[in-house]
Design a protein around this motif. Structure first.
Motif, PDB file in Angstrom:
ATOM      1  N   LYS A 193       0.838  -1.180   0.000  1.00 27.63           N
ATOM      2  CA  LYS A 193       0.000   0.000   0.000  1.00 27.63           C
ATOM      3  C   LYS A 193       0.887   1.248   0.000  1.00 27.63           C
ATOM      4  O   LYS A 193       1.828   1.346   0.796  1.00 27.63           O
ATOM      5  N   LYS A 194       0.609   2.167  -0.897  1.00 16.36           N
ATOM      6  CA  LYS A 194       1.357   3.424  -1.049  1.00 16.36           C
ATOM      7  C   LYS A 194       2.809   3.214  -1.477  1.00 16.36           C
ATOM      8  O   LYS A 194       3.626   4.126  -1.391  1.00 16.36           O
ATOM      9  N   ARG A 195       3.177   2.014  -1.882  1.00 17.57           N
ATOM     10  CA  ARG A 195       4.530   1.707  -2.390  1.00 17.57           C
ATOM     11  C   ARG A 195       4.380   0.897  -3.676  1.00 17.57           C
ATOM     12  O   ARG A 195       4.643  -0.315  -3.690  1.00 17.57           O
ATOM     13  N   PRO A 196       3.937   1.525  -4.761  1.00 18.37           N
ATOM     14  CA  PRO A 196       3.651   0.757  -5.971  1.00 18.37           C
ATOM     15  C   PRO A 196       4.902   0.199  -6.635  1.00 18.37           C
ATOM     16  O   PRO A 196       5.991   0.771  -6.545  1.00 18.37           O
ATOM     17  N   TYR A 197       4.717  -0.917  -7.286  1.00 18.17           N
ATOM     18  CA  TYR A 197       5.746  -1.573  -8.079  1.00 18.17           C
ATOM     19  C   TYR A 197       5.000  -2.266  -9.205  1.00 18.17           C
ATOM     20  O   TYR A 197       4.009  -2.952  -8.954  1.00 18.17           O
ATOM     21  N   TYR A 198       5.414  -2.052 -10.426  1.00 17.86           N
ATOM     22  CA  TYR A 198       4.668  -2.585 -11.555  1.00 17.86           C
ATOM     23  C   TYR A 198       5.485  -3.592 -12.350  1.00 17.86           C
ATOM     24  O   TYR A 198       6.690  -3.437 -12.508  1.00 17.86           O
ATOM     25  N   TYR A 199       4.803  -4.609 -12.852  1.00 13.64           N
ATOM     26  CA  TYR A 199       5.386  -5.556 -13.775  1.00 13.64           C
ATOM     27  C   TYR A 199       4.853  -5.203 -15.162  1.00 13.64           C
ATOM     28  O   TYR A 199       3.649  -4.948 -15.323  1.00 13.64           O
ATOM     29  N   VAL A 200       5.719  -5.180 -16.147  1.00 15.36           N
ATOM     30  CA  VAL A 200       5.291  -4.976 -17.528  1.00 15.36           C
ATOM     31  C   VAL A 200       4.997  -6.358 -18.079  1.00 15.36           C
ATOM     32  O   VAL A 200       5.882  -7.204 -18.150  1.00 15.36           O
ATOM     33  N   VAL A 201       3.731  -6.593 -18.415  1.00 14.68           N
ATOM     34  CA  VAL A 201       3.308  -7.922 -18.831  1.00 14.68           C
ATOM     35  C   VAL A 201       2.592  -7.872 -20.181  1.00 14.68           C
ATOM     36  O   VAL A 201       2.069  -6.834 -20.589  1.00 14.68           O
ATOM     37  N   VAL A 202       2.593  -9.002 -20.844  1.00 17.01           N
ATOM     38  CA  VAL A 202       1.816  -9.196 -22.062  1.00 17.01           C
ATOM     39  C   VAL A 202       0.626 -10.042 -21.650  1.00 17.01           C
ATOM     40  O   VAL A 202       0.801 -11.131 -21.097  1.00 17.01           O
ATOM     41  N   ALA A 203      -0.584  -9.523 -21.888  1.00 13.64           N
ATOM     42  CA  ALA A 203      -1.784 -10.234 -21.440  1.00 13.64           C
ATOM     43  C   ALA A 203      -2.893 -10.087 -22.466  1.00 13.64           C
ATOM     44  O   ALA A 203      -2.897  -9.159 -23.279  1.00 13.64           O
ATOM     45  N   HIS A 204      -3.828 -11.017 -22.393  1.00 13.09           N
ATOM     46  CA  HIS A 204      -5.026 -10.923 -23.218  1.00 13.09           C
ATOM     47  C   HIS A 204      -5.811  -9.710 -22.743  1.00 13.09           C
ATOM     48  O   HIS A 204      -5.841  -9.406 -21.547  1.00 13.09           O
ATOM     49  N   HIS A 205      -6.443  -9.000 -23.658  1.00 14.68           N
ATOM     50  CA  HIS A 205      -7.090  -7.742 -23.299  1.00 14.68           C
ATOM     51  C   HIS A 205      -8.247  -7.895 -22.316  1.00 14.68           C
ATOM     52  O   HIS A 205      -8.601  -6.938 -21.631  1.00 14.68           O
ATOM     53  N   THR A 206      -8.826  -9.090 -22.189  1.00  9.02           N
ATOM     54  CA  THR A 206      -9.957  -9.269 -21.275  1.00  9.02           C
ATOM     55  C   THR A 206      -9.534  -9.725 -19.879  1.00  9.02           C
ATOM     56  O   THR A 206     -10.355  -9.734 -18.973  1.00  9.02           O
ATOM     57  N   SER A 207      -8.285 -10.103 -19.695  1.00 11.56           N
ATOM     58  CA  SER A 207      -7.860 -10.582 -18.370  1.00 11.56           C
ATOM     59  C   SER A 207      -7.742  -9.403 -17.402  1.00 11.56           C
ATOM     60  O   SER A 207      -7.442  -8.281 -17.806  1.00 11.56           O
ATOM     61  N   PRO A 208      -7.951  -9.632 -16.115  1.00  6.71           N
ATOM     62  CA  PRO A 208      -7.901  -8.545 -15.139  1.00  6.71           C
ATOM     63  C   PRO A 208      -6.500  -7.939 -15.022  1.00  6.71           C
ATOM     64  O   PRO A 208      -5.513  -8.570 -15.407  1.00  6.71           O
TER      65      PRO A 208
END
Length: 123
Positions: free
Chosen positions: A13-28
């Motif tokens: 919480k309040k410490r974001p970290y993102y993964y760059v992913v390839v995903a199907h457009h309908t997946s969450p």
């Protein structure tokens, strides 16, 4: 099958970290993905080399087979030099809306009357 290159949120919480992913457009957003191709840590300074880490050959592969990056990912790819992003310009959005224009016109009219009255008193 429509494939997107997008960010998946991790971190606390309040410490974001993102993964760059390839995903199907309908997946969450944080759900199932096809492949993880990098990371993005917005908490680091902009000039830190660990802020954006990408596997360049995989990014190029997915772009070549038609994966569409989201706007934020396209910004990251532009910073790293893997893709070109055109800056969007919308001058209409910056203009005041109807009510604000009416208030500004009323204030200008009031100021003009006050200046006229002040000039009338001094003459």
């Amino acid at each position: 099958m429509s494939v997107k290159i997008r960010l998946s949120r991790g971190g606390a919480k309040k410490r974001p970290y993102y993964y760059v992913v390839v995903a199907h457009h309908t997946s969450p957003r944080d759900g199932r993905y096809i492949e993880q191709i990098g990371t993005f840590d917005p908490m680091l300074k902009k000039d830190d080399p660990n802020r954006i880490k990408l596997v360049e050959e995989r990014v190029k592969h997915w772009l070549s087979v038609g994966a569409q990056p989201t706007d934020r990912v396209l910004r990251l790819l532009d910073v790293t030099g893997l893709a070109k992003r055109e800056a969007s310009v919308n001058p209409e959005k910056a203009k005041p809306k109807k009510k604000a224009q009416e208030r500004a016109a009323a204030a200008a009219e009031k100021a003009a009357k006050a200046a006229e009255a002040a000039q009338g008193e001094t003459a």
